[in-house]
Every structure is written in C-alpha cells, then in structure tokens.
Design an enzyme around this catalytic site. Structure first.
Site, PDB file in Angstrom:
ATOM      1  N   ASP A 168      54.935  67.015  42.484  1.00 51.12           N
ATOM      2  CA  ASP A 168      54.032  67.567  43.495  1.00 51.12           C
ATOM      3  C   ASP A 168      53.273  68.764  42.919  1.00 51.12           C
ATOM      4  O   ASP A 168      53.879  69.671  42.369  1.00 51.12           O
ATOM      5  CB  ASP A 168      54.869  67.992  44.713  1.00 51.12           C
ATOM      6  CG  ASP A 168      54.008  68.545  45.828  1.00 51.12           C
ATOM      7  OD1 ASP A 168      52.875  68.056  46.014  1.00 51.12           O
ATOM      8  OD2 ASP A 168      54.448  69.474  46.529  1.00 51.12           O
ATOM      9  N   ASP A 178      45.784  68.898  45.918  1.00 46.19           N
ATOM     10  CA  ASP A 178      47.080  68.478  46.465  1.00 46.19           C
ATOM     11  C   ASP A 178      47.431  67.028  46.166  1.00 46.19           C
ATOM     12  O   ASP A 178      46.861  66.117  46.763  1.00 46.19           O
ATOM     13  CB  ASP A 178      47.084  68.706  47.983  1.00 46.19           C
ATOM     14  CG  ASP A 178      48.458  68.501  48.591  1.00 46.19           C
ATOM     15  OD1 ASP A 178      49.445  68.390  47.832  1.00 46.19           O
ATOM     16  OD2 ASP A 178      48.555  68.437  49.823  1.00 46.19           O
TER      17      ASP A 178
END
Ligand SMILES: *[C@@H]1O[C@H](CO)[C@@H](O)[C@H](O)[C@H]1NC(C)=O
Ligand SMILES: *[C@@H]1O[C@H](CO)[C@@H](O)[C@H](O)[C@H]1NC(C)=O
Length: 481
Positions: A358, A155
């Site tokens: 992201d 992440d």
C-alpha cells in the site's frame, strides 16, 4: 554479528596463529560490511532543501513527478511539527480502515450509513471504511480543457479518482490550487445513471451510487470519517504533454471532509475497474511503476506503461486475496532476514495474515509474532546504540544524537517465489523525533489474523513495478534518492 564473532573466537582458540587471526578478523569485517549498512545519520533525517532528482525524467514513457506531501519539494505547506504529531494517528486510521475492508471482503455483509449529498436531495448508503486519503505522496496532473493543474494524493489502496469541484454545493476543504470548475472546461460531461460505469462505482467505492436528475452520484468514505461525494463525470486527463487520456471517469466532488491536506483530491491506482490503471489498460497495458522519495530527498516518479521500467527488478507474484477486496494488491511474504540471518517465523504466521502493498500506509504492519522476532533480532544487533522511549506504534527507538555515522543491520523481505528484496536504510529507520529518537520503522498488528501491510517507508527509494497484466509486482534498488 553474534555468529561471525563467535566463529572468529573459535578460530583463535583452535589455531592461535597470527595468520588465522588476520584472516578471521578480515572475514568478520567483510561479513559485517555485507550484512550492514554504514550511513550518515543525516541521510535518514528529513531535509528542508528541495533538490529535484532527474532520475524519473530520463525514463521513457509517461512520467509524473512524485513528491512527499510535507517534503521540501511540496508546495502544500504545513507545520512540520503538526505533521509528525498527526502522522501516526492518520496512519493508524488508514490501517484500521484497511482491516475493516479486508474483513468485509471475507463476509460481504456490511452495515450501511447515510451521507447527505451535494446540494441535491439524493442520499447515499455508505458502508464503513474504505481506505483513507492520508497517504502522503502526491502527483500533479492536468484536468479539463484548458487543462488545470491539480495535485492529488497518490493511492494504490483505492480506485476512484476524484477532485473537489465548483460550485462546492455542500462543502470543500481548503486546497492549495483553485478548485476545478467543470463549467470552465469544454470537455466535461456528466455520466448518466444508466451507464455501466455508474454501476461500477459499487465495487470501486463500496457504495451503491445514487441518482440526481439522471446524473450518476458517487460517494466514498474513508476510514477516518473523511469522505468525498458528488457527480460522476468524464474529463480529459493530461498526465504529461504527450500522455493524454480522453474521457477519463472521475468524481467531481461537491461535498468533502477530511484529511486530504491541501491537495485537490485523490488519484486511485487500485486494482478495480475504475482505477486509472484499469481505465488506461488499452494505452498502458496495466503496467505502472513508481519511486517514492525519502524524507531527506526530493522527488520520485510515477510512470505508466512497460516502456518506462527500470532495470534489475526482482518480481514476486501478485495474488488475489479474498482479503482486501478488489482494490488491494496482495503479495505473499514468506520471511524476513536481519543482518543476513533469516528470522525463525513459522510460514503459517504469514499465510494466516496475508499481506498487501500500500502506497498510503506509512509504517509496515506485521503479525505480532513476526514483529517481535524482528524487533528482537534488530535490538540484538543494535546493542551498541542507546535505546530510548518509543513513540506511538514504534517501540524500538534509539537516541543517535551523539553519532554522525551509524551501522545498522540490513533487512530483507523474502517474498513469494523466493524473491529476496533488501530494504534501503531509509526503509529501516524512521526519525520520529529527529536524531534523538530514531526508530525501527515497523509495527505489530493487534493480532496475527490482521492483514499485513507493506507500507511506504519500506518502499522508499526503491523502483516498484506493478505488472498487473502479468500478475506480478517487482522491486529494484535505487529507483530514486
Ligand atoms: C458475517 O456477518 C454477519 C452479520 O454481521 C454475521 O452474522 C456472520 O456470522 C458473519 N459470517 C462470517 C462467516 O463471518
Ligand atoms: C451535471 O449534472 C448536474 C446535476 O444534474 C447539473 O447541475 C450540472 O449542470 C451538470 N453539468 C453539465 C455540464 O451537464
């Protein structure tokens, strides 16, 4: 396409000679090839065969294998139908939580909730919405002495690395590997509440840490009500046999809930102090890169350090945006081209929204003004294929079940510094419902002021380099299959 065919028509009318006909037709064909991808339909469909690539392993430096959580090389089995159903819901939760954080970062005042913690009486104020853990790529690391293998969600949108820990005083979800047991490791240490790293949790998690018997207690809540809470600790982290990080700060979670699949936790690659990128700054110089494999392929890679970088990387400046807080990697998007033609979108549209990259958001989110220009241009160039109904946030879908080879317009993102990055075909189309429902893999935000997000479908197969020290992010073609 419209422009090249009309050019050839004008040539035919004006000169009406065999030679001009020949050259015009050849030029049209070449322009078509230059601005289109011709590909086998199967190359964008999910595969069930694991065929690990060796691309990453040939590189120097610290290399970890990256696989799709529900892909053919993942050992975290899950019903594929359920995966598709959940995908868009999870993706939207993540986007909503990023949006909340982006807005909070502008205002700095947040409401607080309370989450009860790990078997202790400690309570922790929790602000709504950090990023969510549904990101769908995972890496396997070793933790402790002797090292235990743990598969973690990868992440770039959050900082704290955590894993579920024995004795799971409150609650652990089901994970594939055995839950990490600090008592079985000789290198585990609790962090005291007085340590400066304990205070760093405030910006890394969005929550003030709590204290239990002078041990620092963390809590992080993700956008969809997923959370992890437990003791803040250090351990020996083994990335590869040659790359070991002693005293790595991480969360030893005794209370978890949520959408982490069968993974053991999360690897935080964000920009803030406690991320693995910041913690290993002395060793790897705040440089990392990865390649996310496509759904029809197998494995990509995650590397740390400058030694491992792929060639042919085009860079764009990394911007620190007041939007998105300290964790996010901000980029400047200035335009989009479809089939070689730049869409007419006022620069203020992208300036207003801002953009982050992201790893955990699946589908790229654009300001509605930009998305509608994109989908209109894409539809115009895909007119030979039958449109079909949309699915969830995707509204430009085609029934390609009668085709084996398709031709689609190329799409490029024009980043700050005039960096033109062409997307792979796997970054343009998403087979939401097999070959009969293949969709343009972009979606519109709710309004033009919402932050744009460059998602993981669009990053697929590219080498993506984060040179945080050099304040730039780069993209290279064919990083992995
Ligand atoms: C910040 O949030 C507070 C409380 O929610 C609100 O009253 C204030 O208007 C906000 N300020 C800005 C600049 O948005
Ligand atoms: C860490 O702190 C917790 C809470 O005080 C305690 O229960 C646990 O035994 C400690 N572990 C070690 C290895 O010190």
């Amino acid at each position: 396409m419209a422009s090249s065919s009309s050019h050839s028509l004008i040539l035919l009318v004006s000169y009406c000679s065999f030679f001009f006909f020949f050259f015009a037709a050849a030029a049209t064909k070449e322009a078509h090839h230059y601005h289109h991808h011709t590909l086998q339909l199967t190359s964008i469909l999910p595969s069930s065969v694991c065929n690990p690539s060796t691309t990453g392993n040939k590189r120097r430096g610290s290399v970890l294998e990256v696989v799709h959580k529900h892909g053919p090389c993942s050992m975290l089995s899950m019903n594929p139908l359920k995966v598709e159903e959940d995908l868009f819901t999870h993706d939207q939760s993540r986007v909503d939580s990023i949006r909340v954080r982006a807005k909070l970062a502008q205002n700095m005042t947040a409401k607080t909730d309370v989450v009860l913690l790990a078997g202790s009486k400690a309570t922790l104020p929790v602000k709504p919405g950090s990023s969510i853990g549904s990101g769908n790529y995972i890496v396997t690391i070793g933790l402790g002495t002797p090292a235990k293998q743990l598969s973690l969600v990868f992440d770039t949108g959050s900082d704290l690395t955590w894993t579920q820990c024995e004795p799971c005083a409150r609650s652990c979800y089901t994970q594939q590997q055995p839950v990490f047991a600090p008592s079985a490791s000789t290198t585990y240490s609790n962090i005291s509440c007085a340590a400066t790293q304990c205070s760093d949790l405030t910006s890394a998690t969005g929550n003030t840490p709590a204290c239990s018997s002078s041990t620092c207690v963390y809590g992080i809540q993700y956008g969809d009500q997923s959370f992890s809470a437990g003791f803040f600790a250090t351990e020996k982290l083994t990335l590869t046999s040659k790359d070991v990080v002693n005293g790595f700060y991480f969360g030893c979670g005794e209370n978890q809930q949520g959408l982490f699949g069968m993974t053991a936790g999360l690897l935080g690659l964000g920009r803030d102090k406690l991320s693995i990128v910041s913690q290993t700054a002395n060793k790897y110089g705040r440089v990392f890169s990865y390649c996310l494999p496509s759904r029809s392929s197998s494995s990509g890679y995650l590397t740390f350090g400058r030694g491992a970088l792929a060639r042919n990387i085009k860079y764009t400046p990394l911007v620190s945006t007041s939007r998105g807080g300290g964790s996010f990697y901000g980029l400047t998007l200035t335009g989009i081209t479809v089939g070689g033609r730049r869409l007419v979108i006022s620069p203020t549209v992208f300036q207003t929204s801002g953009m982050i990259i992201d790893s955990g958001t699946v589908i790229t989110r654009l300001p509605p003004t930009a998305y509608s220009a994109l989908s209109k241009a894409f539809r115009a160039q895909m007119s030979k294929y039958p449109l079909t109904k949309g699915v969830s946030i995707l509204d430009t879908c085609y029934d390609l079940s009668k085709f084996t080879t398709i031709s689609i317009p190329k799409i490029s993102m024009v980043w700050g510094g005039n960096t033109n990055v062409e997307l792979a075909p796997q970054g343009i189309l998403f087979a939401a419902g097999g070959a009969s429902q293949v969709c343009l893999a972009f979606a519109a935000n709710g309004d033009d002021s919402d932050i744009g997000i460059f998602g993981n479908v669009q990053q697929t197969t590219m080498a993506v380099v984060y040179d945080v020290a050099g304040r730039k992010v780069g993209f290279g073609p064919q990083g992995c299959a």
